[in-house]
Write an enzyme that holds these catalytic residues in place. Structure first.
Site, mmCIF file in Angstrom:
data_model
loop_
_atom_site.group_PDB
_atom_site.id
_atom_site.type_symbol
_atom_site.label_atom_id
_atom_site.label_comp_id
_atom_site.label_asym_id
_atom_site.label_seq_id
_atom_site.Cartn_x
_atom_site.Cartn_y
_atom_site.Cartn_z
ATOM 1 N N GLU A 288 0.840 -1.192 0.000
ATOM 2 C CA GLU A 288 0.000 0.000 0.000
ATOM 3 C C GLU A 288 0.874 1.241 0.000
ATOM 4 O O GLU A 288 0.587 2.210 -0.667
ATOM 5 C CB GLU A 288 -0.926 -0.021 1.221
ATOM 6 C CG GLU A 288 -2.099 0.943 1.126
ATOM 7 C CD GLU A 288 -1.709 2.385 1.324
ATOM 8 O OE1 GLU A 288 -2.225 3.226 0.582
ATOM 9 O OE2 GLU A 288 -0.889 2.697 2.192
ATOM 10 N N HIS B 77 -2.976 1.828 6.234
ATOM 11 C CA HIS B 77 -3.170 2.719 5.087
ATOM 12 C C HIS B 77 -2.096 3.782 5.179
ATOM 13 O O HIS B 77 -2.225 4.755 5.909
ATOM 14 C CB HIS B 77 -4.568 3.340 5.111
ATOM 15 C CG HIS B 77 -4.857 4.165 3.906
ATOM 16 N ND1 HIS B 77 -5.435 5.400 3.990
ATOM 17 C CD2 HIS B 77 -4.631 3.942 2.593
ATOM 18 C CE1 HIS B 77 -5.566 5.907 2.778
ATOM 19 N NE2 HIS B 77 -5.078 5.041 1.909
ATOM 20 N N ILE C 56 2.281 4.654 5.545
ATOM 21 C CA ILE C 56 3.302 4.411 6.548
ATOM 22 C C ILE C 56 4.276 5.592 6.509
ATOM 23 O O ILE C 56 4.499 6.177 5.451
ATOM 24 C CB ILE C 56 4.062 3.079 6.308
ATOM 25 C CG1 ILE C 56 4.911 2.719 7.523
ATOM 26 C CG2 ILE C 56 4.892 3.110 5.043
ATOM 27 C CD1 ILE C 56 5.391 1.283 7.519
#
Length: 73
Positions: free
Chosen positions: A5, A66, A68
């Site tokens: 992600e 969602h 980092i």
């Protein structure tokens, strides 16, 4: 395997990768698997992502990363 992600690369070449985002309307390759954080050392000749173990007491079942980011002190 299911795609990342987000990724954050530190100045020393270590990369932290979040994976496993589940979002309405977004295809999930592993809908029953919790999210994960991986570490990759980009200084290695053949870097590979290694899953980081998350401490006990953390609710892994609902972990849905969602994004980092890292903080260097």
């Amino acid at each position: 395997e299911a795609g990342s992600e987000d990724i954050d690369i530190l100045p020393n070449g270590l990369a932290f990768i979040s994976s496993g985002l589940k979002y309405p309307g977004l295809k999930s390759f592993a809908p029953d698997k919790p999210g994960e954080i991986f570490l990759m050392d980009l200084n290695e000749d053949n870097p590979r992502a290694v899953e980081l173990r998350i401490s006990r007491g953390f609710d892994l079942a609902s972990f849905n990363p969602h994004g980092i980011s890292t903080y260097i002190d």
